[in-house]
Scaffold this motif. Structure first.
Motif, PDB file in Angstrom:
ATOM      1  N   ALA A 637       0.777  -1.073  -0.756  1.00  0.00           N
ATOM      2  CA  ALA A 637       0.118  -0.182  -0.200  1.00  0.00           C
ATOM      3  C   ALA A 637       1.292   1.228  -0.057  1.00  0.00           C
ATOM      4  CB  ALA A 637      -0.669  -0.376   0.968  1.00  0.00           C
ATOM      5  N   PRO A 638       1.838   1.219   0.808  1.00  0.00           N
ATOM      6  CA  PRO A 638       2.605   2.747   0.604  1.00  0.00           C
ATOM      7  C   PRO A 638       3.415   3.298  -0.721  1.00  0.00           C
ATOM      8  CG  PRO A 638       2.765   1.620   3.075  1.00  0.00           C
ATOM      9  CD  PRO A 638       2.044   0.733   1.810  1.00  0.00           C
ATOM     10  N   LEU A 639       3.576   2.012  -1.241  1.00  0.00           N
ATOM     11  CA  LEU A 639       4.293   2.125  -3.151  1.00  0.00           C
ATOM     12  C   LEU A 639       3.332   2.721  -3.822  1.00  0.00           C
ATOM     13  CD1 LEU A 639       6.971   1.486  -4.268  1.00  0.00           C
ATOM     14  CD2 LEU A 639       6.728  -0.453  -4.123  1.00  0.00           C
ATOM     15  N   PRO A 659       6.465  -8.624  -7.182  1.00  0.00           N
ATOM     16  CA  PRO A 659       6.514  -8.804  -5.733  1.00  0.00           C
ATOM     17  C   PRO A 659       7.484  -9.639  -5.277  1.00  0.00           C
ATOM     18  CG  PRO A 659       3.933  -9.028  -7.200  1.00  0.00           C
ATOM     19  CD  PRO A 659       4.900  -8.217  -8.314  1.00  0.00           C
ATOM     20  N   GLU A 660       9.041  -9.945  -6.510  1.00  0.00           N
ATOM     21  CA  GLU A 660       9.438 -10.847  -6.652  1.00  0.00           C
ATOM     22  C   GLU A 660      11.116 -10.517  -6.438  1.00  0.00           C
ATOM     23  OE1 GLU A 660       7.512 -11.072  -9.133  1.00  0.00           O
ATOM     24  OE2 GLU A 660       6.737 -12.980  -8.975  1.00  0.00           O
ATOM     25  N   ASP A 661      10.658  -8.709  -6.290  1.00  0.00           N
ATOM     26  CA  ASP A 661      11.705  -7.846  -5.997  1.00  0.00           C
ATOM     27  C   ASP A 661      11.678  -8.029  -4.041  1.00  0.00           C
ATOM     28  OD1 ASP A 661      12.375  -7.385  -8.380  1.00  0.00           O
ATOM     29  OD2 ASP A 661      11.372  -5.709  -7.977  1.00  0.00           O
ATOM     30  N   ALA A 665      14.164  -3.864  -1.074  1.00  0.00           N
ATOM     31  CA  ALA A 665      14.525  -2.722  -2.867  1.00  0.00           C
ATOM     32  C   ALA A 665      13.489  -1.975  -3.056  1.00  0.00           C
ATOM     33  CB  ALA A 665      14.271  -2.963  -4.211  1.00  0.00           C
ATOM     34  N   LEU A 666      11.877  -2.685  -2.746  1.00  0.00           N
ATOM     35  CA  LEU A 666      10.675  -2.327  -2.868  1.00  0.00           C
ATOM     36  C   LEU A 666      10.428  -0.763  -2.164  1.00  0.00           C
ATOM     37  CD1 LEU A 666       8.503  -5.279  -3.236  1.00  0.00           C
ATOM     38  CD2 LEU A 666       8.886  -3.595  -4.720  1.00  0.00           C
ATOM     39  N   VAL A 667      11.065  -0.939  -0.232  1.00  0.00           N
ATOM     40  CA  VAL A 667      11.037   0.238   0.525  1.00  0.00           C
ATOM     41  C   VAL A 667      11.394   1.614  -0.258  1.00  0.00           C
ATOM     42  CG1 VAL A 667      11.666   1.050   2.642  1.00  0.00           C
ATOM     43  CG2 VAL A 667      10.924  -1.036   2.201  1.00  0.00           C
ATOM     44  N   GLY A 668      13.174   0.561  -0.798  1.00  0.00           N
ATOM     45  CA  GLY A 668      14.044   2.136  -1.306  1.00  0.00           C
ATOM     46  C   GLY A 668      13.718   2.657  -2.940  1.00  0.00           C
ATOM     47  N   ALA A 669      12.406   2.099  -3.526  1.00  0.00           N
ATOM     48  CA  ALA A 669      11.963   3.015  -4.634  1.00  0.00           C
ATOM     49  C   ALA A 669      11.036   3.684  -4.021  1.00  0.00           C
ATOM     50  CB  ALA A 669      10.618   1.612  -6.107  1.00  0.00           C
ATOM     51  N   SER A 670      10.122   3.016  -3.000  1.00  0.00           N
ATOM     52  CA  SER A 670       9.219   4.177  -2.232  1.00  0.00           C
ATOM     53  C   SER A 670      10.096   5.203  -2.259  1.00  0.00           C
ATOM     54  CB  SER A 670       8.454   3.654  -0.897  1.00  0.00           C
ATOM     55  OG  SER A 670       7.507   4.268  -0.587  1.00  0.00           O
ATOM     56  N   VAL A 688      11.360   3.186 -12.846  1.00  0.00           N
ATOM     57  CA  VAL A 688      12.141   2.820 -11.980  1.00  0.00           C
ATOM     58  C   VAL A 688      12.316   0.980 -11.658  1.00  0.00           C
ATOM     59  CG1 VAL A 688      11.396   2.697  -9.285  1.00  0.00           C
ATOM     60  CG2 VAL A 688       9.786   4.638 -10.330  1.00  0.00           C
ATOM     61  N   SER A 689      12.805   1.041 -11.462  1.00  0.00           N
ATOM     62  CA  SER A 689      13.208  -0.901 -11.193  1.00  0.00           C
ATOM     63  C   SER A 689      13.960  -1.092  -9.573  1.00  0.00           C
ATOM     64  CB  SER A 689      13.872  -0.997 -12.802  1.00  0.00           C
ATOM     65  OG  SER A 689      15.315  -0.120 -12.072  1.00  0.00           O
ATOM     66  N   ALA A 690      14.222  -2.167  -9.657  1.00  0.00           N
ATOM     67  CA  ALA A 690      15.316  -2.775  -8.527  1.00  0.00           C
ATOM     68  C   ALA A 690      15.850  -3.572  -9.204  1.00  0.00           C
ATOM     69  CB  ALA A 690      14.261  -3.566  -7.050  1.00  0.00           C
ATOM     70  N   THR A 691      17.474  -3.743  -8.397  1.00  0.00           N
ATOM     71  CA  THR A 691      17.792  -5.115  -9.105  1.00  0.00           C
ATOM     72  C   THR A 691      18.377  -5.128  -7.168  1.00  0.00           C
ATOM     73  OG1 THR A 691      18.744  -4.020 -10.891  1.00  0.00           O
ATOM     74  CG2 THR A 691      19.667  -5.418 -10.201  1.00  0.00           C
ATOM     75  N   GLY A 692      18.270  -6.611  -7.147  1.00  0.00           N
ATOM     76  CA  GLY A 692      19.143  -6.728  -5.547  1.00  0.00           C
ATOM     77  C   GLY A 692      18.457  -6.089  -4.388  1.00  0.00           C
ATOM     78  N   ASP A 693      18.580  -5.778  -4.184  1.00  0.00           N
ATOM     79  CA  ASP A 693      18.528  -4.675  -2.826  1.00  0.00           C
ATOM     80  C   ASP A 693      18.864  -3.944  -2.629  1.00  0.00           C
ATOM     81  OD1 ASP A 693      18.069  -6.533  -1.105  1.00  0.00           O
ATOM     82  OD2 ASP A 693      19.639  -6.233  -0.075  1.00  0.00           O
TER      83      ASP A 693
END
Length: 736
Positions: A637-639, A659-661, A665-670, A688-693
Motif C-alpha cells: 500500500a505505501p509504495l 512482488p519478486e523484488d 528494494a521496494l522500500v527504497g523505490a518508495s 523505476v526498477s530494482a536490482t537485488g536490494d
C-alpha cells in the motif's frame, strides 16, 4: 480354489471389490467345473447311477452361484442355502455309492469356495469368516465320517478342504486390507484436498478478481486512453462490456458449450477470428472460464500480434474440451515476456489452472502464436501401479501370506506319503528345498519386490521340484493325492505371479501350465491318467491364473475408483471456486470501485464523451495506477500510494517493480519516488526498477535545479547519483 476379498463390516463392498469377487467366482466355477466337477459327475454317474440325485444337488450348488455373482448385492440367505445343497449332495453320494468309493474323487473344499465368494458379497467380514469356518467344520466332519480312521487317505481328504479354504481366507483378508488402506487413503486425500481448497479459495478468488480487472477494466481504460472519433463506438462497447463483467456476479449453473460463449464475444470480431469445431456441453462456470481465457488470448492477438489471420479450433475430448487459438502474427519468446505482460501468465495459464485445466503457449519471434487450452488437464495413467493409493509394503505383506497354505501342504503331503513313493529321502529333500526357497522368497517379498534374478530362481526351483516329484511317484500312481506334493512347487509360481507385472505373470502362468501338462504326459503317458490327475493343474497353474485375473481386475478397479474420487473432488473444487465469483468485489481496491467503474459506467451510459481530453487523461492515470496494483499486489500500500502520487504530480512513470523484488528494494523505490518532487514539465519520463536490494530511478531531461535537489536528498539518505547530459540515474539501498 482360493483367492477372494470381502466387504467391510460396516459397508457394502467397494465397486472394485465387487468386480474382483465377480471375476474370481466366475473364473473359479469355470476352472473347477471343467477340470473337476464335470469329470467327477460323469464318472460317478456311470459307476453308481443311484447317486444321481446327490450329483444333481452338487451341480445346483455350483450353478446357483452364477446368478448371485452377477447381482450387485445378493441376499444373505443365498450362501447358507447353497452350502446346504452341497452338504446334502455330498451326503447322498456317500450313502448311495454302493461298492464304489467316491471319496478319492470328492473335492468339497473347491466346491465350497464359490459359495464362500457369494458369502463375501453378502456378509460383513466377521459374518463371512464365521460362515466359512462353520461350513469347513461341517465338511470335515462329513468327510471324516465317510473315510474312517485318520490315515493317508483321510489326511488327504482333510487337505482337500482345509488348503483351499485357508488360502481363500488369507487372500480375502489381503484384498480386504489393501482395499481398506486404499479407501482410507482416498478419504485422507479428499480431506486434505478439502482443507487445501479452503485455504486456497481466498487466494484463488483474489487471482480471479485481478484477472477480471486486467482483462476488462484495464483493457477498457487502455482503449479509453487512446480513444478518437473513429474508435468512439468501439470504446463505448468495451466500457459497457467491462462494467457488465465487473458488476455483481451470480454463481453459474447448468451446462453450455465453449463455442457458444465465444461466438458472442466481441473480441472474436475485433481479432477477425474464425471458429472451427464444437464440443459437448460443459458446466457453465467451466465453459465461461475457458471462454474468458480465449477472450484474453484474442486481446493479445489484437493488441500485440499484428496478425492477418486468426483461428479458434474447438476439439472435443472425453469428458472435456481443448481449444486452440492460433495466429500468424509476429510471435514472441515466451521465456522473455516483458514485466508488464500479465495476460499470458495470470489471465490464461492461472485461470485454467484454477479450474483444473491447463494452458500451453507455443510461440517464437516471426512464427506466430498458438495458445492451447485443455480441460480437464491430462491425467497420469493411474492403473500403471498396483493399488496406487494402498501402501505398497502392506499390499506385499498381505498378498505373500496367501502362499503359506500351499507351501505347508507340499511338505506335509510329502511327509505323509512316506513309503508310498519310490525314493522318500529324495522326495523329502526336494520338498524341503522348495519350502525353504519359498519361505525365504515370501519373507523377502514382505520388504521389497524381487528382481528378475529372484523371480527366475523361483521358477527354476518350481520346475526342478515338479520333475523330482514326478520321478519319485510310482507309475501308475496308486492315488492321485500323491501328486499333491506338487502344491509346494506351484506355491513358488504363485509368488512369481504376485511379484511381477500382469504381462509377465500371464507368460509365467502359460509356461507353468505347459510344464505341468507335459510332465504328466511324459511320466504316465496314458491320457486317462492325465485327465484323472488334472487336480494337479487345477491346484497349480489354474489357481495362479485365477489369482492373476483377480489382481488385474482389482488394479484396474482401484485405478477407476481413484480416478472417480479425483474427478469428484475436482468438480467440487471447481464448483466452490466458481461460487466465489459473487464475492469478488470485496477484493477490489477503492480506486476500482469508486473511480474506475464509475468512469466506465459514465462512458457506457453516454454521460461522458470518450474522445474528451479530460476523460482520456483520467483513463491514463487510472490505467497506470491499477496496473501497479496488479503487478505489486495488495500488500504494498505505501509504495502504491507513492506511485499514484508520482503520476498525479505529472510524471510519465514506467515501473518494472514486481512482488519478486526484495522488500528492501521496494522500500527504497518508495523513498526514491518521494525524492523526485515535481517534474519540470508534465509528462517528464522516469523509470523505476530494482536490482537485488538496490532501487533505481532513471530520469530523462532533468533540469539543473532537480539534479542539485536530488544530490542533497540522496546524500542524507545514503544514496548515489550519476548525472549525464541526457539522463540522471539515482540509486538507493533498501536500508535507507
Amino acid at each position: 480354489m482360493y483367492r477372494s476379498p470381502s466387504p467391510r463390516a460396516s459397508a457394502a463392498p467397494l465397486t472394485g471389490t465387487v468386480k474382483s469377487l465377480r471375476v474370481l467366482g466366475i473364473a473359479a466355477l469355470l476352472l473347477i467345473g471343467s477340470t473337476e466337477t464335470l469329470p467327477f459327475i460323469t464318472t460317478l454317474h456311470s459307476e453308481a447311477p443311484a447317486t444321481a440325485p446327490g450329483l444333481l444337488l452338487l451341480l445346483l450348488s455350483q450353478l446357483g452361484c452364477l446368478p448371485s455373482l452377477m447381482r450387485p448385492r445378493p441376499t444373505r440367505v443365498v450362501a447358507p442355502a447353497l452350502l446346504a445343497l452341497q452338504l446334502l449332495g455330498v451326503q447322498w453320494v456317500l450313502r448311495h455309492c454302493g461298492g464304489y468309493d467316491p471319496s478319492s474323487l470328492l473335492i468339497p473344499g473347491y466346491w465350497f469356495f464359490p459359495i464362500v465368494i457369494v458369502a463375501m458379497m453378502t456378509m460383513s467380514r466377521r459374518d463371512y469368516l464365521g460362515f466359512t469356518l462353520l461350513g469347513s467344520l461341517a465338511l470335515l466332519v462329513q468327510m471324516g465320517s465317510a473315510v474312517g480312521p485318520l490315515d493317508w487317505v483321510a489326511a488327504s481328504d482333510m487337505v482337500w478342504i482345509l488348503t483351499p479354504v485357508a488360502g481363500g481366507l488369507l487372500f480375502g483378508d489381503a484384498l480386504l486390507s489393501v482395499g481398506a488402506a486404499r479407501d482410507r487413503s482416498l478419504h485422507q486425500q479428499a480431506h486434505a484436498q478439502q482443507v487445501q481448497r479452503e485455504q486456497e479459495l481466498e487466494a484463488s478468488a483474489r487471482r480471479e478478481a485481478a484477472r477480471l480487472l486486467h482483462d476488462h477494466v484495464l483493457h477498457a481504460l487502455h482503449a479509453l486512453a487512446h480513444s478518437t472519433e473513429r474508435t468512439r463506438l468501439q470504446t463505448v462497447e468495451l466500457c459497457r462490456e467491462a462494467y457488465r463483467r465487473m458488476g455483481p456476479q451470480t454463481s453459474p449453473a447448468g451446462t453450455t458449450s465453449v463455442e457458444e460463449i465465444v461466438r458472442a464475444d466481441p473480441a472474436v470480431r475485433q481479432a477477425g477470428a474464425v471458429i472451427v469445431g464444437q464440443s459437448a456441453p460443459l458446466p457453465q462456470g467451466v465453459a465461461q472460464t475457458i471462454a474468458d481465457a480465449v477472450h484474453e488470448a484474442l486481446n493479445n492477438v489484437t493488441r500485440h500480434a499484428r496478425a492477418t489471420q486468426c483461428s479458434i479450433e474447438v476439439l472435443p475430448l472425453p469428458g472435456g474440451v481443448q481449444v486452440d487459438v492460433t495466429d500468424d502474427g509476429i510471435g514472441f519468446d515466451p521465456a522473455h515476456l516483458p514485466n508488464g505482460r500479465m495476460g499470458v501468465g495470470r489471465s490464461i495459464t492461472q485461470r485454467m489452472t484454477d479450474v483444473g485445466g491447463e494452458a500451453v503457449t507455443t510461440s517464437a519471434p516471426g512464427e506466430g502464436t498458438r495458445v492451447s487450452l485443455r480441460w480437464p488437464r491430462h491425467e497420469v495413467d493411474i492403473a500403471a501401479s498396483t493399488w496406487r493409493l494402498a501402501p505398497e509394503g502392506r499390499a506385499r505383506r498381505a498378498l505373500t501370506r496367501t502362499a503359506w497354505p500351499a507351501l505347508a501342504t507340499g511338505i506335509a503331503m510329502t511327509a505323509l506319503a512316506g513309503p508310498r513313493v519310490d525314493r522318500p529321502v529324495v522326495a523329502m529333500t526336494s520338498a524341503g528345498i522348495a519350502l525353504g526357497i519359498g519361505v525365504m522368497a515370501a519373507l523377502l517379498l514382505r520388504r521389497r519386490p524381487l528382481g528378475p534374478a529372484g523371480l527366475a530362481t523361483l521358477l527354476l526351483t518350481a520346475t526342478a521340484a515338479w520333475v523330482v516329484q514326478l520321478w519319485v511317484v510310482p507309475e501308475p500312481p496308486p492315488l492321485d493325492y500323491l501328486l499333491w506334493m506338487a502344491w509346494g512347487s506351484s506355491a513358488l509360481v504363485h509368488l512369481v505371479v504376485l511379484s511381477s507385472r500382469p504381462a509377465v505373470g500371464t507368460v509365467v502362468v502359460a509356461l507353468w501350465t505347459t510344464i505341468q501338462a507335459l510332465g504328466l504326459v511324459w511320466r504316465y503317458g496314458d491320457p486317462i491318467w492325465v485327465w484323472t490327475l488334472s487336480s494337479t493343474i487345477t491346484g497349480g497353474a489354474g489357481e495362479c491364473a485365477v489369482t492373476l485375473a483377480v489382481i488385474v481386475v482389482a488394479r484396474r478397479a482401484a485405478a477407476q475408483e481413484a480416478e472417480s474420487a479425483a474427478r469428484i473432488a475436482h468438480l467440487r473444487s471447481v464448483t466452490a471456486q466458481l461460487r466465489m465469483s459473487s464475492q469478488l468485489s470485496c477484493f477490489w481496491s477503492q480506486r476500482v470501485t469508486q473511480e474506475a467503474l464509475p468512469l466506465l459506467k459514465s462512458v457506457a451510459d453516454g454521460e461522458l464523451d470518450p474522445a474528451q481530453d479530460r476523460v482520456r487523461e483520467r483513463a491514463i492515470a487510472l490505467d497506470g495506477v491499477l496496473r501497479d496494483e496488479l503487478l505489486l499486489g495488495p500488500d504494498q500500500a505505501p509504495l502504491l500510494a507513492q506511485l499514484a502520487q508520482t503520476r498525479s504530480n505529472g510524471w510519465e512513470l514506467t515501473s518494472t517493480l514486481s512482488p519478486e523484488d526484495s522488500r528492501a528494494a521496494l522500500v527504497g523505490a518508495s523513498h526514491l519516488l518521494a525524492v523526485l518532487g515535481p517534474p519540470t514539465h508534465p509528462g517528464q519520463p522516469v523509470t523505476v526498477s530494482a536490482t537485488g536490494d538496490v532501487s533505481r530511478a532513471v530520469i530523462i531531461d532533468a533540469a539543473t535545479e532537480q539534479r542539485r535537489r536530488w544530490r542533497e536528498r540522496l546524500a542524507v539518505l545514503g544514496g548515489t547519483i550519476e548525472s549525464e547530459p541526457d539522463f540522471v540515474r539515482l540509486d538507493l539501498g533498501g536500508t535507507a
